[in-house]
Design an enzyme around this catalytic site. Structure first.
Site, PDB file in Angstrom:
ATOM      1  N   SER A 150       5.840   0.689   4.851  1.00 11.38           N
ATOM      2  CA  SER A 150       5.894   1.546   6.150  1.00 11.38           C
ATOM      3  C   SER A 150       7.544   1.841   6.301  1.00 11.38           C
ATOM      4  CB  SER A 150       5.410   0.349   7.124  1.00 11.38           C
ATOM      5  OG  SER A 150       4.227   0.052   6.938  1.00 11.38           O
ATOM      6  N   HIS A 178       1.620   6.320   1.718  1.00 12.49           N
ATOM      7  CA  HIS A 178       1.569   5.728   3.089  1.00 12.49           C
ATOM      8  C   HIS A 178       0.274   5.968   3.746  1.00 12.49           C
ATOM      9  CE1 HIS A 178       3.213   4.589   7.326  1.00 12.49           C
ATOM     10  NE2 HIS A 178       2.650   3.581   6.789  1.00 12.49           N
ATOM     11  N   GLU A 223       0.434   9.949   4.675  1.00 11.42           N
ATOM     12  CA  GLU A 223       1.831  10.338   4.642  1.00 11.42           C
ATOM     13  C   GLU A 223       2.310  10.221   3.012  1.00 11.42           C
ATOM     14  OE1 GLU A 223       4.844   9.934   7.977  1.00 11.42           O
ATOM     15  OE2 GLU A 223       3.769   7.943   7.625  1.00 11.42           O
ATOM     16  N   ASN A 227       5.398   6.910  12.106  1.00 12.34           N
ATOM     17  CA  ASN A 227       6.201   5.607  12.790  1.00 12.34           C
ATOM     18  C   ASN A 227       7.444   6.021  13.471  1.00 12.34           C
ATOM     19  OD1 ASN A 227       4.258   3.515  12.375  1.00 12.34           O
ATOM     20  ND2 ASN A 227       5.025   3.324  10.264  1.00 12.34           N
TER      21      ASN A 227
HETATM   22  P1  NAD Z   1      -1.032  -8.299   4.114  1.00 13.68           P
HETATM   23  O1  NAD Z   1      -0.113  -9.474   4.319  1.00 13.68           O
HETATM   24  O2  NAD Z   1      -2.422  -8.309   4.617  1.00 13.68           O
HETATM   25  O3  NAD Z   1      -1.183  -8.463   2.294  1.00 13.68           O
HETATM   26  C1  NAD Z   1      -0.223  -8.324   1.635  1.00 13.68           C
HETATM   27  C2  NAD Z   1      -0.816  -8.784   0.150  1.00 13.68           C
HETATM   28  O4  NAD Z   1       0.200  -8.961  -0.856  1.00 13.68           O
HETATM   29  C3  NAD Z   1      -1.148 -10.277   0.188  1.00 13.68           C
HETATM   30  O5  NAD Z   1      -2.620 -10.392  -0.254  1.00 13.68           O
HETATM   31  C4  NAD Z   1      -0.435 -11.049  -0.861  1.00 13.68           C
HETATM   32  O6  NAD Z   1      -0.905 -12.444  -1.367  1.00 13.68           O
HETATM   33  C5  NAD Z   1      -0.240  -9.868  -1.562  1.00 13.68           C
HETATM   34  N1  NAD Z   1       1.293 -10.178  -2.615  1.00 13.68           N
HETATM   35  C6  NAD Z   1       2.411 -10.669  -2.212  1.00 13.68           C
HETATM   36  N2  NAD Z   1       3.209 -10.590  -3.092  1.00 13.68           N
HETATM   37  C7  NAD Z   1       2.529 -10.233  -4.168  1.00 13.68           C
HETATM   38  C8  NAD Z   1       2.995 -10.038  -5.452  1.00 13.68           C
HETATM   39  N3  NAD Z   1       4.108 -10.335  -6.039  1.00 13.68           N
HETATM   40  N4  NAD Z   1       1.844  -9.354  -6.310  1.00 13.68           N
HETATM   41  C9  NAD Z   1       0.783  -9.037  -6.027  1.00 13.68           C
HETATM   42  N5  NAD Z   1       0.309  -9.456  -4.560  1.00 13.68           N
HETATM   43  C10 NAD Z   1       1.323  -9.832  -3.821  1.00 13.68           C
HETATM   44  O7  NAD Z   1      -0.266  -6.981   4.367  1.00 13.68           O
HETATM   45  P2  NAD Z   1      -0.747  -5.430   4.599  1.00 13.68           P
HETATM   46  O8  NAD Z   1      -0.668  -5.355   5.824  1.00 13.68           O
HETATM   47  O9  NAD Z   1      -1.605  -5.286   3.509  1.00 13.68           O
HETATM   48  O10 NAD Z   1       0.523  -4.825   4.339  1.00 13.68           O
HETATM   49  C11 NAD Z   1       0.766  -4.390   2.936  1.00 13.68           C
HETATM   50  C12 NAD Z   1       1.785  -3.079   2.713  1.00 13.68           C
HETATM   51  O11 NAD Z   1       1.299  -2.143   3.495  1.00 13.68           O
HETATM   52  C13 NAD Z   1       3.078  -3.291   3.338  1.00 13.68           C
HETATM   53  O12 NAD Z   1       4.053  -2.607   2.424  1.00 13.68           O
HETATM   54  C14 NAD Z   1       3.044  -2.683   4.784  1.00 13.68           C
HETATM   55  O13 NAD Z   1       4.405  -2.305   5.213  1.00 13.68           O
HETATM   56  C15 NAD Z   1       2.001  -1.380   4.464  1.00 13.68           C
HETATM   57  N6  NAD Z   1       1.511  -1.024   5.661  1.00 13.68           N
HETATM   58  C16 NAD Z   1       0.848  -1.694   6.585  1.00 13.68           C
HETATM   59  C17 NAD Z   1       0.056  -1.286   7.796  1.00 13.68           C
HETATM   60  C18 NAD Z   1      -0.563  -2.221   8.733  1.00 13.68           C
HETATM   61  O14 NAD Z   1      -0.949  -1.719   9.692  1.00 13.68           O
HETATM   62  N7  NAD Z   1      -0.625  -3.427   8.207  1.00 13.68           N
HETATM   63  C19 NAD Z   1      -0.062   0.169   7.721  1.00 13.68           C
HETATM   64  C20 NAD Z   1       0.631   0.957   6.709  1.00 13.68           C
HETATM   65  C21 NAD Z   1       1.235   0.255   5.627  1.00 13.68           C
END
Ligand code: NAD
Length: 291
Positions: free
Chosen positions: A119, A140, A152, A190
């Site tokens: 993000s 994204h 995006e 964002n």
């Molecule tokens: P989340 O915490 O729900 O999930 C993250 C996952 O990554 C977990 O299951 C964790 O075990 C795993 N993980 C951590 N280290 C790892 C590794 N080395 N190898 C493999 N897996 C690993 O987080 P999320 O909300 O799904 O966010 C994930 C990404 O998406 C981030 O970069 C975030 O910025 C982006 N994002 C989030 C949103 C939102 O609204 N939550 C929206 C757009 C983008």
């Protein structure tokens, strides 16, 4: 190059939604995570969410069965080697993402496209540490992925045209709409949304309005489906603060200064829906404003 096999790293909230939409669109999906629990939870969530689409008549039971059969999981990152496209959706920490791309590198074919669902982290910087900055982009997705129409696509400074075109084709096959963004802090959505949420928190902080009057004003006065404070609770106040900090540091403009009240809520651990308390208290039957 035709993309058919997609590797997703990180099976959390975003990773499972991304796997869901790719499998329904006919791609073969391999989900990787460091946590076995995340992988099994992701499969249960995807099954439940596609089932909801079946109930609503949006997906047939047959298409659901085919999609579920296309999703495989692995705890070993090297298993993603044969994939045509990698989507990294792991924890929002630069060191975690760098380590993932480094571990993947030696196993990938020369044409594999690398992407990150970050993000806020610079796509150009993430790309520069891989062996293929020209085949690296920001991909994204919005939360919840199966529901939100927009994706995006972010061009790093080195991204080549073939990679750019391939990802636009992928977004079209998913039935979603791509917005093209250059690689500057927080991209488009964002960059615009977070300062609005931050301004809503300033409006609360300065006593111009209450939580209720601010949210009602934007819902009824600007036709927003959710009020900005309600939306902040949905996104997570820690995430909102992190993105404001990226804007503030990356663009060095005081207009992006995070509201001290936002910082205070995060310090209290009142992060919104995920902790049951934020601008609203979600512990009862109906959300109650906390200010
Ligand atoms: P989340 O915490 O729900 O999930 C993250 C996952 O990554 C977990 O299951 C964790 O075990 C795993 N993980 C951590 N280290 C790892 C590794 N080395 N190898 C493999 N897996 C690993 O987080 P999320 O909300 O799904 O966010 C994930 C990404 O998406 C981030 O970069 C975030 O910025 C982006 N994002 C989030 C949103 C939102 O609204 N939550 C929206 C757009 C983008």
């Amino acid at each position: 190059m035709a993309i058919q096999t997609v590797g997703i790293v990180g099976a959390g909230q975003m990773g499972n939604g991304i796997a869901h939409v790719f499998a329904l669109a006919g791609y073969d999906v391999l989900m990787n995570d460091v946590s076995e629990e995340s992988l099994s939870k992701a499969l249960v969530t995807i099954d439940r969410n596609i089932e909801r689409q079946v109930t609503r008549g949006k997906v047939t039971a047959e298409a659901k069965a085919e999609a579920m059969a296309r999703i495989k999981t692995s705890l070993t990152i090297a298993d993603l080697g044969p994939c045509d496209l990698i989507i990294e959706a792991a924890t929002e920490k630069e060191s975690v993402k760098d380590a993932i791309f480094k571990a993947l590198g030696p196993h990938l074919g020369a044409d594999t496209i690398l992407t990150s669902n970050t993000s806020s982290i610079s796509i150009t910087r993430l790309a520069s540490r891989t062996d293929r900055p020209e085949k690296f982009m920001g991909f994204h997705f919005m939360n919840p992925v199966p529901v939100m129409q927009l994706v995006e696509l972010i061009r790093g400074i080195a991204t080549d045209q073939a990679t750019w075109d391939s990802l636009h084709e992928v977004v079209a096959r998913l039935g979603k709409t791509a917005a093209s963004a250059e690689d500057f802090p927080a991209f488009i959505v964002n960059r615009i949304l977070m300062p609005m949420i931050n301004e809503a928190v300033y409006t609360l902080y300065e006593g111009v309005g209450s939580v209720k009057s601010i949210d009602e004003s934007l819902k009824l006065g600007a036709n927003h489906p959710m009020g900005p404070l309600e939306l902040a609770d949905f996104i997570g106040l820690d995430t909102c603060l992190a993105i404001m900090n990226v804007l503030h540091e990356g663009l060095a403009d005081t207009k992006y200064r995070p509201c001290p009240l936002l910082t205070k809520y995060v310090e209290a651990g009142w992060l919104g829906r995920k902790t049951q308390r934020g601008f609203y208290d979600y512990r009862g039957d109906v959300p109650v404003p906390t200010r």
